[in-house]
Design a protein around this motif. Structure first.
Motif, PDB file in Angstrom:
ATOM      1  N   PRO A   1      15.485  67.778  27.927  1.00 42.00           N
ATOM      2  CA  PRO A   1      14.854  67.530  26.707  1.00 42.00           C
ATOM      3  C   PRO A   1      15.735  67.891  25.644  1.00 42.00           C
ATOM      4  O   PRO A   1      15.564  67.328  24.162  1.00 42.00           O
ATOM      5  N   ASP A   2      16.888  68.648  25.698  1.00 43.55           N
ATOM      6  CA  ASP A   2      17.751  69.379  24.324  1.00 43.55           C
ATOM      7  C   ASP A   2      18.820  68.280  24.076  1.00 43.55           C
ATOM      8  O   ASP A   2      19.500  68.473  23.334  1.00 43.55           O
ATOM      9  N   LEU A   3      19.119  67.382  24.984  1.00 42.32           N
ATOM     10  CA  LEU A   3      19.887  66.455  24.878  1.00 42.32           C
ATOM     11  C   LEU A   3      20.010  65.430  23.645  1.00 42.32           C
ATOM     12  O   LEU A   3      19.058  65.169  23.137  1.00 42.32           O
ATOM     13  N   LEU A   4      21.233  65.559  23.021  1.00 36.49           N
ATOM     14  CA  LEU A   4      21.574  64.735  21.847  1.00 36.49           C
ATOM     15  C   LEU A   4      21.752  63.327  21.893  1.00 36.49           C
ATOM     16  O   LEU A   4      22.972  63.220  22.726  1.00 36.49           O
ATOM     17  N   LEU A   5      21.360  62.504  21.454  1.00 38.55           N
ATOM     18  CA  LEU A   5      21.653  60.970  21.338  1.00 38.55           C
ATOM     19  C   LEU A   5      22.348  60.478  20.082  1.00 38.55           C
ATOM     20  O   LEU A   5      21.853  60.931  19.025  1.00 38.55           O
ATOM     21  N   THR A   6      23.191  59.823  20.127  1.00 40.37           N
ATOM     22  CA  THR A   6      23.555  59.149  18.879  1.00 40.37           C
ATOM     23  C   THR A   6      23.470  57.563  18.924  1.00 40.37           C
ATOM     24  O   THR A   6      23.721  56.939  19.943  1.00 40.37           O
ATOM     25  N   ASP A   7      23.460  57.109  17.440  1.00 39.99           N
ATOM     26  CA  ASP A   7      23.412  55.574  17.692  1.00 39.99           C
ATOM     27  C   ASP A   7      24.827  54.928  17.524  1.00 39.99           C
ATOM     28  O   ASP A   7      24.932  53.820  17.228  1.00 39.99           O
ATOM     29  N   GLY A   8      25.738  55.766  17.729  1.00 33.25           N
ATOM     30  CA  GLY A   8      27.155  55.420  17.913  1.00 33.25           C
ATOM     31  C   GLY A   8      27.967  55.410  16.258  1.00 33.25           C
ATOM     32  O   GLY A   8      28.902  54.964  16.319  1.00 33.25           O
ATOM     33  N   GLU A   9      27.284  55.713  15.132  1.00 32.71           N
ATOM     34  CA  GLU A   9      27.571  55.420  13.929  1.00 32.71           C
ATOM     35  C   GLU A   9      27.488  56.920  13.516  1.00 32.71           C
ATOM     36  O   GLU A   9      28.584  57.616  13.118  1.00 32.71           O
ATOM     37  N   ALA A  10      26.258  57.299  12.757  1.00 41.30           N
ATOM     38  CA  ALA A  10      26.299  58.545  11.949  1.00 41.30           C
ATOM     39  C   ALA A  10      25.122  59.165  12.045  1.00 41.30           C
ATOM     40  O   ALA A  10      24.637  60.125  11.467  1.00 41.30           O
ATOM     41  N   MET A  11      24.207  58.700  13.253  1.00 42.43           N
ATOM     42  CA  MET A  11      22.736  59.354  13.167  1.00 42.43           C
ATOM     43  C   MET A  11      22.700  59.755  14.464  1.00 42.43           C
ATOM     44  O   MET A  11      23.177  59.372  15.410  1.00 42.43           O
ATOM     45  N   LEU A  12      21.783  60.871  14.728  1.00 35.62           N
ATOM     46  CA  LEU A  12      21.280  61.268  15.671  1.00 35.62           C
ATOM     47  C   LEU A  12      19.864  60.589  16.150  1.00 35.62           C
ATOM     48  O   LEU A  12      19.147  60.744  15.053  1.00 35.62           O
TER      49      LEU A  12
ATOM     50  N   ALA B   1      21.887  59.063  35.261  1.00 37.56           N
ATOM     51  CA  ALA B   1      20.888  60.265  34.248  1.00 37.56           C
ATOM     52  C   ALA B   1      21.325  61.563  34.778  1.00 37.56           C
ATOM     53  O   ALA B   1      21.469  62.597  33.938  1.00 37.56           O
ATOM     54  N   GLU B   2      21.390  61.784  36.301  1.00 41.82           N
ATOM     55  CA  GLU B   2      21.579  63.182  36.872  1.00 41.82           C
ATOM     56  C   GLU B   2      23.087  63.752  36.044  1.00 41.82           C
ATOM     57  O   GLU B   2      23.219  64.849  36.613  1.00 41.82           O
ATOM     58  N   ALA B   3      24.007  62.971  35.672  1.00 42.15           N
ATOM     59  CA  ALA B   3      25.097  63.547  34.980  1.00 42.15           C
ATOM     60  C   ALA B   3      24.774  64.484  33.944  1.00 42.15           C
ATOM     61  O   ALA B   3      25.395  65.463  33.805  1.00 42.15           O
ATOM     62  N   TRP B   4      23.542  64.333  33.381  1.00 44.01           N
ATOM     63  CA  TRP B   4      23.120  65.152  32.075  1.00 44.01           C
ATOM     64  C   TRP B   4      22.107  66.112  32.463  1.00 44.01           C
ATOM     65  O   TRP B   4      21.377  66.647  31.845  1.00 44.01           O
ATOM     66  N   ARG B   5      21.803  66.327  33.941  1.00 45.59           N
ATOM     67  CA  ARG B   5      20.755  67.066  34.378  1.00 45.59           C
ATOM     68  C   ARG B   5      20.867  68.563  33.467  1.00 45.59           C
ATOM     69  O   ARG B   5      21.914  69.197  33.693  1.00 45.59           O
ATOM     70  N   ASP B   6      19.832  69.375  32.854  1.00 44.72           N
ATOM     71  CA  ASP B   6      19.816  70.546  32.571  1.00 44.72           C
ATOM     72  C   ASP B   6      21.152  70.842  31.571  1.00 44.72           C
ATOM     73  O   ASP B   6      21.749  71.883  31.479  1.00 44.72           O
ATOM     74  N   ALA B   7      21.666  69.750  30.856  1.00 48.51           N
ATOM     75  CA  ALA B   7      22.979  69.744  30.088  1.00 48.51           C
ATOM     76  C   ALA B   7      23.055  70.693  28.705  1.00 48.51           C
ATOM     77  O   ALA B   7      23.589  71.310  28.132  1.00 48.51           O
ATOM     78  N   GLY B   8      21.594  70.941  28.407  1.00 49.08           N
ATOM     79  CA  GLY B   8      21.232  71.726  27.028  1.00 49.08           C
ATOM     80  C   GLY B   8      21.550  70.815  26.005  1.00 49.08           C
ATOM     81  O   GLY B   8      21.560  69.938  25.928  1.00 49.08           O
TER      82      GLY B   8
ATOM     83  N   LEU C   1      16.682  58.221  29.722  1.00 47.09           N
ATOM     84  CA  LEU C   1      15.659  58.894  30.890  1.00 47.09           C
ATOM     85  C   LEU C   1      15.688  60.242  30.901  1.00 47.09           C
ATOM     86  O   LEU C   1      15.058  61.004  31.018  1.00 47.09           O
ATOM     87  N   ALA C   2      17.041  60.713  30.910  1.00 47.81           N
ATOM     88  CA  ALA C   2      17.409  62.063  31.005  1.00 47.81           C
ATOM     89  C   ALA C   2      16.736  62.954  30.114  1.00 47.81           C
ATOM     90  O   ALA C   2      16.115  63.936  30.201  1.00 47.81           O
TER      91      ALA C   2
END
Length: 243
Positions: free
Chosen positions: A46-57, A15-22, A39-40
């Protein structure tokens, strides 16, 4: 506090890899990195973008938040706006990674995934690594085939490695970075219960080891609650790292 498992320390380290990543795209590959990214997002990124691995955030609970077609995904990849955490069948002191084959590439002893997108990942956006079984078979003096590009090779072609960066390597023994003059691997933290000697014995090259090595930080009570009751209530994390 309830006893923290080794797997939970690994989640925190990832998780710490993405700390304050924007506002960048997190691409965790593997169970524990995925728990760490979620968790991050729920806590300190909180601004981190996550994807389903296909076409959605998607949000940390899986709810769809937006559309991410492949062409837009590639824009993020090639512009340094993604931080991927990959696996490694082999990794060396400068962060060169192999996921393709073991042995001579012309007649390999073992055929693995193939190069895939590892070279594009490492040259175009930050790339960290998650290795659930730290051993001399993985942490090697020289990888059999370079898939992900390490610091020594990236330095030869700076014009094509503008966004090259390896923030961290997380294993079941500790956390490693490349904060050394020659950009070789350094022991950054030990997971509680692990010793420097254990790490050295499990590593096939000489690590840089500071005079004092801290322990990977403890999860907060809220983080433990999120890991255990919200993000991974089935304790699937224990499949990758045992007690």
């Amino acid at each position: 506090m309830t006893t923290v498992t080794r797997a939970e320390y690994c989640v925190i380290a990832c998780a710490e890899a993405w700390r304050d990543a924007g506002e960048i795209l997190a691409s965790p590959m593997g169970l524990i990195p995925s728990v760490g990214a979620r968790l991050a997002r729920r806590t300190f990124a909180p601004d981190l973008l996550l994807t389903d691995g296909e076409a959605m955030l998607v949000g940390p609970d899986g709810a769809v938040e937006g559309w991410l077609p492949y062409r837009h995904h590639l824009t993020l990849v090639t512009g340094g706006r993604r931080h991927v955490m990959m696996g490694a069948s082999q990794i060396d002191r400068f962060g060169n990674q192999n996921i393709s084959c073991i042995g001579d590439w012309a007649r390999p002893k073992r055929q693995l995934l193939g190069v895939r997108g590892a070279s594009v990942n490492t040259l175009n956006n930050p790339t960290s690594y998650w290795i659930p079984r730290h051993s001399r078979r993985v942490f090697v003096e020289r990888v059999d085939l370079v898939c992900g590009v390490g610091y020594d090779r990236a330095a030869r072609h700076p014009g094509t490695a503008r966004f090259h960066r390896i923030p961290r390597v997380v294993s079941d023994l500790g956390v490693f970075d490349f904060a050394t003059p020659d950009r070789s691997m350094r022991l950054a933290s030990l997971h509680p219960g692990v010793t420097v000697d254990q790490v050295g014995e499990a590593t096939g090259f000489e690590l840089t080891v500071p005079d004092e090595v801290p322990y990977t930080r403890e999860p907060t009570p809220r983080e433990l609650e999120l890991i255990r009751e919200v993000i991974d209530p089935g304790n699937t994390r224990a499949r990758e790292v045992g007690a």
